[in-house]
Design a protein around this motif. Structure first.
Motif, PDB file in Angstrom:
ATOM      1  N   ARG A   1      16.815  -4.547 -11.430  1.00  0.00           N
ATOM      2  CA  ARG A   1      16.732  -3.495 -12.416  1.00  0.00           C
ATOM      3  C   ARG A   1      15.307  -3.328 -12.907  1.00  0.00           C
ATOM      4  N   ASP A   2      14.909  -4.729 -13.201  1.00  0.00           N
ATOM      5  CA  ASP A   2      13.464  -4.659 -13.726  1.00  0.00           C
ATOM      6  C   ASP A   2      12.384  -4.182 -12.715  1.00  0.00           C
TER       7      ASP A   2
ATOM      8  N   ARG B   1      10.047  -0.630 -13.184  1.00  0.00           N
ATOM      9  CA  ARG B   1       8.615  -0.541 -13.352  1.00  0.00           C
ATOM     10  C   ARG B   1       8.216   0.570 -12.383  1.00  0.00           C
TER      11      ARG B   1
ATOM     12  N   ARG C   1      19.183  -8.703 -12.336  1.00  0.00           N
ATOM     13  CA  ARG C   1      18.095  -8.247 -13.258  1.00  0.00           C
ATOM     14  C   ARG C   1      16.742  -8.049 -12.574  1.00  0.00           C
ATOM     15  N   THR C   2      16.687  -8.778 -11.595  1.00  0.00           N
ATOM     16  CA  THR C   2      15.224  -8.626 -10.729  1.00  0.00           C
ATOM     17  C   THR C   2      15.068  -7.226 -10.122  1.00  0.00           C
TER      18      THR C   2
END
Lengths: 167, 355
Positions: free
Chosen positions: B57-58, B62, B54-55
């Motif tokens: 992908r997020d 951005r 998730r880190t």
């Protein structure tokens, strides 16, 4: 400990990982050389350094007592012991490079011939990120606290994590 | 991303359009990176793996238009689809076979892939057609900078980028070129070449197919050292040896043409003949024969076949590609029949269209 092939003392301790189950060998210098030469197989050995060669390099030149003592050392962050690393060839977290620094040095020299990075550096954290490994330790402690239903402690740890994450 | 659609095309790097592509198939660079605040994969919990993914992908989301890859959730894919991505060189076999949260992000041209939760948290890979290490380095360096602006990589003041295996620490970089060296194999000079490369600490390995036997006269040359040299030096180190290997291979091809043109012509024509007419054929044999034909095409002995068609056949006759293209799961025997049918269809009149 005696060499498995003669009566001389075993000074080489090799963990062989090629055939499924790890195989432990204790050999004198002469037999160790012979063994390593025999197992140096053309093309395969030419490939990028494998886990096996890491095993061999790590186990060489240490006495049984030194090894046994070293093997029990554990990383305070991820909990991996040096034995775990020796048998798997993979480290458990970035703090291992700090806590096993001395032990890893001869291995790095063996693989790379150098011990210092000269290439690019991340712009946002160009020096060191070891302080962030506290988060690894804290998240683990949080899990334990929750599973043991120690909620006050869990909430204290959660605050600490948030504080560090914001930095 | 639609894998069925992907199966019908070939990646940018397989077009055979890059510099020196008669000998150099592709140039590849990969960087190993880890997040500073999570344990390495061997000690990562199930939830750590989810959060690591998730880190990234997020962070990449951005970046907006600066880096907008397509994500594939590898953990949710069927075995055949994972195998397909391995054949495509978009993920590693290790990544395909492991368990837990993991994914890959790729661009539409298949020039780069970002593997999440492989041996390291992130493996960035850039692939270029032909001999273009400089282009690969510029591209991967830019992608690395972009991702690094959004996450904190594990970094040590003296040791550089920290990796799960100490063999990658420092730059975390592996630079490699995939070479097609059939004439050096025929003239038995390949061992000599290997020995001289090993002396300057470069690794050489054969390309492997379904089994573990090296095949098709494809060889990969890469750096072994990752610490104590800069990225630019490593690119230079691997790049430096390529021109002389190119020269040896081309000289050996010329020698074969001059000294035994008839033998060579016979050899490549037979290979072409089998590929055009076989009714059942294994992937090993296909690779071996396509390798001969590829040399024949480069030497002008089989003028009716184009390099793009050949490159496509190398990719499409692999087991998972064949099954994706035929739309059904096939056992080995059925695959061999389907492979032969596919080859006949694409080589029968030598003028088949490439998509």
């Amino acid at each position: 400990m005696k060499c498995q092939k003669c009566d001389k003392p075993a000074t080489f301790h090799i963990t062989e990982l090629t055939g499924g189950k790890p195989k432990e060998l204790h050999l004198c210098e002469d037999h160790a050389r012979e063994y390593l030469a025999e197992n140096d197989t053309g093309d395969e050995a030419a490939a990028a350094p494998s886990t096996d060669s890491v095993q061999q390099q790590l186990a060489m030149g240490q006495t049984v007592e030194q090894l046994a003592k070293l093997d029990k050392q554990a990383c305070p962050v991820c909990g991996i012991t040096f034995f775990d690393f020796r048998s798997k060839g993979r480290l458990g977290c970035s703090h291992d490079y700090v806590c096993f620094e001395k032990e890893l040095e001869p291995l790095l020299v063996n693989i790379h011939g150098e011990t210092a990075h000269v290439g690019k550096r991340p712009k946002s954290s160009p020096t060191d990120t070891d302080r962030l490994t506290d988060l690894i330790r804290l998240r683990k402690e949080l899990k334990t606290a929750v599973s043991e239903e120690k909620y006050e402690e869990a909430s204290r740890i959660r605050d600490e994590i948030r504080r560090l994450e914001k930095k | 991303m639609d894998l069925e659609e992907l199966a019908r095309t070939t990646g940018e790097w397989m077009r055979g359009s890059g510099p020196d592509s008669d000998v150099v198939i592709s140039s590849r660079i990969r960087l190993a990176r880890n997040l500073a605040d999570y344990p390495f994969i061997t000690r990562a919990s199930t939830s750590d793996r989810v959060e690591i993914e998730r880190t990234f992908r997020d962070g990449i989301a951005r970046l907006g238009d600066q880096l907008r890859p397509e994500w594939i959730d590898v953990a949710k894919l069927a075995g055949l689809d994972r195998q397909f991505l391995v054949e495509r060189q978009l993920i590693s076999r290790e990544h395909a076979d492991s368990e837990g949260a993991r994914g890959v992000a790729i661009d539409a041209q298949e020039q780069f892939s970002l593997m999440i939760n492989e041996e390291d948290h992130l493996r960035i890979q850039v692939l270029k057609s032909g001999f273009d290490l400089q282009g690969a380095w510029e591209k991967i360096n830019a992608i690395d900078d972009l991702i690094e602006s959004q996450v904190t990589y594990a970094f040590h003041d003296r040791l550089g980028y920290l990796t799960a295996c100490p063999t990658n620490v420092g730059t975390g970089m592996r630079v490699s070129v995939m070479l097609h060296l059939p004439a050096l194999v025929i003239t038995r000079q390949i061992d000599k070449l290997f020995r001289s490369l090993q002396k300057i600490s470069l690794a050489v390995r054969g390309l492997y197919g379904e089994g573990s036997q090296a095949m098709g006269d494809f060889y990969q040359i890469s750096n072994q050292i990752t610490l104590g040299r800069s990225e630019v030096d490593l690119v230079k180190q691997v790049g430096e040896v390529v021109p002389s290997i190119l020269e040896y291979e081309r000289k050996a091809r010329e020698f074969l043409i001059k000294e035994s043109r008839q033998n060579l012509h016979d050899r490549v024509s037979r290979a072409y003949g089998i590929l055009r007419t076989a009714q059942t054929i294994s992937s090993e044999e296909t690779m071996h024969l396509l390798s001969s034909v590829r040399m024949g095409v480069n030497l002008g002995l089989i003028p009716e076949v184009g390099m793009p068609v050949l490159n496509q056949l190398f990719i499409h006759t692999q087991p998972a590609h064949l099954q994706k293209l035929s739309g059904s799961e096939l056992d080995t025997a059925d695959r061999n029949i389907e492979r032969a049918r596919y080859l006949r269809g694409h080589l029968s009149d030598g003028t088949t269209e490439v998509n």
